[in-house]
Design a protein around this motif. Structure first.
Motif, PDB file in Angstrom:
ATOM      1  N   VAL A   6       0.862  -1.180   0.000  1.00 13.53           N
ATOM      2  CA  VAL A   6       0.000   0.000   0.000  1.00 13.53           C
ATOM      3  C   VAL A   6       0.898   1.229   0.000  1.00 13.53           C
ATOM      4  O   VAL A   6       1.672   1.443   0.936  1.00 13.53           O
ATOM      5  N   TRP A   7       0.777   2.040  -1.068  1.00 14.59           N
ATOM      6  CA  TRP A   7       1.607   3.248  -1.203  1.00 14.59           C
ATOM      7  C   TRP A   7       0.751   4.495  -0.988  1.00 14.59           C
ATOM      8  O   TRP A   7      -0.349   4.613  -1.522  1.00 14.59           O
ATOM      9  N   ASN A   8       1.291   5.424  -0.215  1.00  8.29           N
ATOM     10  CA  ASN A   8       0.594   6.675   0.090  1.00  8.29           C
ATOM     11  C   ASN A   8       1.614   7.796   0.169  1.00  8.29           C
ATOM     12  O   ASN A   8       2.719   7.604   0.670  1.00  8.29           O
ATOM     13  N   GLU A   9       1.236   8.979  -0.299  1.00  7.81           N
ATOM     14  CA  GLU A   9       2.128  10.136  -0.150  1.00  7.81           C
ATOM     15  C   GLU A   9       2.453  10.409   1.314  1.00  7.81           C
ATOM     16  O   GLU A   9       3.566  10.784   1.653  1.00  7.81           O
ATOM     17  N   PHE A  10       1.461  10.275   2.184  1.00  7.04           N
ATOM     18  CA  PHE A  10       1.607  10.549   3.618  1.00  7.04           C
ATOM     19  C   PHE A  10       2.079  11.984   3.864  1.00  7.04           C
ATOM     20  O   PHE A  10       2.977  12.247   4.658  1.00  7.04           O
ATOM     21  N   ARG A  11       1.430  12.912   3.172  1.00  5.06           N
ATOM     22  CA  ARG A  11       1.727  14.332   3.344  1.00  5.06           C
ATOM     23  C   ARG A  11       0.578  15.054   4.047  1.00  5.06           C
ATOM     24  O   ARG A  11       0.785  15.805   4.981  1.00  5.06           O
ATOM     25  N   HIS A  12      -0.660  14.857   3.581  1.00  4.11           N
ATOM     26  CA  HIS A  12      -1.812  15.511   4.213  1.00  4.11           C
ATOM     27  C   HIS A  12      -1.847  15.216   5.710  1.00  4.11           C
ATOM     28  O   HIS A  12      -2.113  16.102   6.527  1.00  4.11           O
ATOM     29  N   HIS A  15       0.334  17.478   7.918  1.00  2.00           N
ATOM     30  CA  HIS A  15       0.159  18.929   7.930  1.00  2.00           C
ATOM     31  C   HIS A  15      -1.282  19.392   8.131  1.00  2.00           C
ATOM     32  O   HIS A  15      -1.512  20.568   8.374  1.00  2.00           O
ATOM     33  N   ASN A  16      -2.243  18.495   8.003  1.00  7.31           N
ATOM     34  CA  ASN A  16      -3.647  18.875   8.067  1.00  7.31           C
ATOM     35  C   ASN A  16      -4.301  18.167   9.253  1.00  7.31           C
ATOM     36  O   ASN A  16      -4.401  16.944   9.281  1.00  7.31           O
ATOM     37  N   GLN A  17      -4.748  18.941  10.249  1.00  2.00           N
ATOM     38  CA  GLN A  17      -5.289  18.349  11.468  1.00  2.00           C
ATOM     39  C   GLN A  17      -6.528  17.506  11.193  1.00  2.00           C
ATOM     40  O   GLN A  17      -6.722  16.449  11.795  1.00  2.00           O
ATOM     41  N   ALA A  18      -7.373  17.966  10.250  1.00  2.00           N
ATOM     42  CA  ALA A  18      -8.587  17.211   9.936  1.00  2.00           C
ATOM     43  C   ALA A  18      -8.248  15.831   9.382  1.00  2.00           C
ATOM     44  O   ALA A  18      -8.922  14.835   9.704  1.00  2.00           O
ATOM     45  N   VAL A  19      -7.208  15.755   8.564  1.00  2.92           N
ATOM     46  CA  VAL A  19      -6.790  14.461   8.017  1.00  2.92           C
ATOM     47  C   VAL A  19      -6.164  13.605   9.111  1.00  2.92           C
ATOM     48  O   VAL A  19      -6.400  12.391   9.192  1.00  2.92           O
ATOM     49  N   GLN A  20      -5.370  14.236   9.982  1.00  4.91           N
ATOM     50  CA  GLN A  20      -4.775  13.508  11.105  1.00  4.91           C
ATOM     51  C   GLN A  20      -5.850  12.867  11.969  1.00  4.91           C
ATOM     52  O   GLN A  20      -5.716  11.724  12.422  1.00  4.91           O
ATOM     53  N   MET A  22      -8.954  12.136  11.041  1.00  3.26           N
ATOM     54  CA  MET A  22      -9.705  11.125  10.289  1.00  3.26           C
ATOM     55  C   MET A  22      -8.889   9.842  10.132  1.00  3.26           C
ATOM     56  O   MET A  22      -9.410   8.734  10.274  1.00  3.26           O
ATOM     57  N   TYR A  23      -7.584   9.990   9.825  1.00  3.07           N
ATOM     58  CA  TYR A  23      -6.725   8.829   9.589  1.00  3.07           C
ATOM     59  C   TYR A  23      -5.462   8.961  10.440  1.00  3.07           C
ATOM     60  O   TYR A  23      -4.385   9.289   9.927  1.00  3.07           O
ATOM     61  N   PRO A  24      -5.566   8.711  11.752  1.00  2.00           N
ATOM     62  CA  PRO A  24      -4.422   8.932  12.649  1.00  2.00           C
ATOM     63  C   PRO A  24      -3.208   8.065  12.332  1.00  2.00           C
ATOM     64  O   PRO A  24      -2.077   8.428  12.670  1.00  2.00           O
ATOM     65  N   GLU A  25      -3.415   6.926  11.691  1.00  2.00           N
ATOM     66  CA  GLU A  25      -2.294   6.069  11.289  1.00  2.00           C
ATOM     67  C   GLU A  25      -1.948   6.257   9.821  1.00  2.00           C
ATOM     68  O   GLU A  25      -1.196   5.466   9.250  1.00  2.00           O
ATOM     69  N   GLY A  26      -2.465   7.320   9.212  1.00  2.00           N
ATOM     70  CA  GLY A  26      -2.258   7.566   7.789  1.00  2.00           C
ATOM     71  C   GLY A  26      -3.275   6.806   6.955  1.00  2.00           C
ATOM     72  O   GLY A  26      -3.801   5.765   7.386  1.00  2.00           O
ATOM     73  N   ILE A  27      -3.545   7.328   5.769  1.00  2.49           N
ATOM     74  CA  ILE A  27      -4.468   6.621   4.873  1.00  2.49           C
ATOM     75  C   ILE A  27      -3.923   5.233   4.566  1.00  2.49           C
ATOM     76  O   ILE A  27      -4.669   4.250   4.519  1.00  2.49           O
ATOM     77  N   HIS A  28      -2.612   5.143   4.382  1.00  2.60           N
ATOM     78  CA  HIS A  28      -2.015   3.833   4.107  1.00  2.60           C
ATOM     79  C   HIS A  28      -2.214   2.885   5.284  1.00  2.60           C
ATOM     80  O   HIS A  28      -2.419   1.684   5.095  1.00  2.60           O
ATOM     81  N   GLY A  29      -2.172   3.435   6.514  1.00  2.00           N
ATOM     82  CA  GLY A  29      -2.379   2.597   7.685  1.00  2.00           C
ATOM     83  C   GLY A  29      -3.780   2.021   7.741  1.00  2.00           C
ATOM     84  O   GLY A  29      -3.976   0.845   8.068  1.00  2.00           O
ATOM     85  N   HIS A  70      -2.209  12.637  -3.923  1.00  2.00           N
ATOM     86  CA  HIS A  70      -3.022  13.824  -4.164  1.00  2.00           C
ATOM     87  C   HIS A  70      -2.186  15.075  -4.371  1.00  2.00           C
ATOM     88  O   HIS A  70      -2.196  15.672  -5.437  1.00  2.00           O
ATOM     89  N   MET A  71      -1.433  15.493  -3.358  1.00  4.26           N
ATOM     90  CA  MET A  71      -0.816  16.817  -3.379  1.00  4.26           C
ATOM     91  C   MET A  71       0.619  16.818  -3.884  1.00  4.26           C
ATOM     92  O   MET A  71       1.197  17.889  -4.060  1.00  4.26           O
ATOM     93  N   ALA A  72       1.206  15.663  -4.143  1.00  2.00           N
ATOM     94  CA  ALA A  72       2.636  15.610  -4.470  1.00  2.00           C
ATOM     95  C   ALA A  72       2.921  14.660  -5.622  1.00  2.00           C
ATOM     96  O   ALA A  72       3.982  14.030  -5.659  1.00  2.00           O
ATOM     97  N   HIS A  73       2.010  14.583  -6.574  1.00  2.21           N
ATOM     98  CA  HIS A  73       2.233  13.695  -7.725  1.00  2.21           C
ATOM     99  C   HIS A  73       3.563  14.001  -8.415  1.00  2.21           C
ATOM    100  O   HIS A  73       4.284  13.100  -8.821  1.00  2.21           O
ATOM    101  N   GLY A  74       3.861  15.304  -8.545  1.00  2.65           N
ATOM    102  CA  GLY A  74       5.062  15.704  -9.276  1.00  2.65           C
ATOM    103  C   GLY A  74       6.352  15.330  -8.584  1.00  2.65           C
ATOM    104  O   GLY A  74       7.423  15.347  -9.214  1.00  2.65           O
ATOM    105  N   GLU A  75       6.306  15.001  -7.298  1.00  3.44           N
ATOM    106  CA  GLU A  75       7.514  14.645  -6.559  1.00  3.44           C
ATOM    107  C   GLU A  75       7.911  13.187  -6.720  1.00  3.44           C
ATOM    108  O   GLU A  75       8.980  12.772  -6.262  1.00  3.44           O
ATOM    109  N   VAL A  76       7.045  12.402  -7.338  1.00  2.00           N
ATOM    110  CA  VAL A  76       7.385  10.998  -7.573  1.00  2.00           C
ATOM    111  C   VAL A  76       8.412  10.932  -8.693  1.00  2.00           C
ATOM    112  O   VAL A  76       8.190  11.440  -9.793  1.00  2.00           O
TER     113      VAL A  76
END
Length: 239
Positions: A6-12, A15-20, A22-29, A70-76
């Motif tokens: 399971v691959w995830n940027e793990f950026r939101h 830096h984003n409290q609402a995402v933290q 919602m997904y405290p272990e990360g979306i990938h978690g 989502h937010m860092a496609h260009g960094e791949v």
């Protein structure tokens, strides 16, 4: 046992409290958690790891790669995209989730912009099952209702799907091809739309079941990878 990465940027989540929240272990978690309940072996990888966590060794040991971005496609790094693309052609499966429609690897596989309409307004979504005999919809029923999901609307700039699995409807009147399958080389690809980072879509049992089913459908077969290039005749040619 199917081996899943399971691959995830793990950026939101950083830096984003609402995402933290919602997904405290990360979306990938969260994805790894419910996938681990199935008969699969799951590992995770994230953007900021060396080689984005997708080393040659990891990919060789991966049957199905699940991708959220989502937010860092260009960094791949393009080198990593090349590596993943090669593995898919060889037979590795790919499950592409939500805004990963704009990922480099999905756009490479599709050969189009993969653009669409979108709106984040807190509205609901109904995901219609339009291919009821397909393995990906096993146990799903006629539709999935989500109380809240980001609107994605047509036109979705993708090639005609090999199989259309789901079509979503939104209260603003939009519809969207929200579940599509493709074959590329020996590999299989499944795109599934739900999964906005501040909404609880990945806690929905039917969404989880679709992703589980998608992983099983995308898993490699025992089919041999074809040979290419110069090829000796199998029988003597008459000259």
């Amino acid at each position: 046992m199917i081996k899943v990465t399971v691959w995830n940027e793990f950026r939101h989540e950083k830096h984003n409290q609402a995402v933290q929240e919602m997904y405290p272990e990360g979306i990938h978690g969260q994805l790894a958690k419910f996938l681990s309940e199935d008969e699969v072996i799951v590992r995770t990888a994230t953007l900021d790891e060396p080689e984005h966590g997708l080393t040659e060794e990891v990919l060789k040991a991966t049957d199905v790669l699940v991708w959220w971005g989502h937010m860092a496609h260009g960094e791949v790094q393009d080198e990593i995209v090349d590596r993943v693309h090669k593995r898919i052609l060889e037979g590795m499966g790919l499950v592409v989730l939500h805004s990963a429609h704009f990922s480099k690897i999905f756009k490479r596989l599709m050969g189009t912009s993969c653009d669409l309409k979108w709106r984040e307004d807190g509205g609901n979504c109904r995901i219609w099952n339009v291919n009821p005999s397909h393995p990906i919809v096993e146990g799903i029923g006629e539709f999935i209702d989500l109380d809240v999901e980001e609107m994605y609307g047509e036109h979705f700039d993708i090639p005609e799907p090999d199989e259309l699995i789901f079509v979503s409807w939104f209260p603003g009147g939009e519809v969207f091809r929200s579940g599509c399958t493709y074959r590329r080389g020996n590999g299989k690809v499944f795109y599934f739309q739900p999964g906005h980072e501040t909404y609880p879509s990945y806690y929905n049992e039917k969404v989880q079941q679709v992703i589980r089913n998608g992983v099983r459908w995308c898993a490699p077969t025992q089919n041999a990878y074809p040979t290419y290039g110069h090829y000796e005749a199998r029988q003597k040619l008459k000259v």
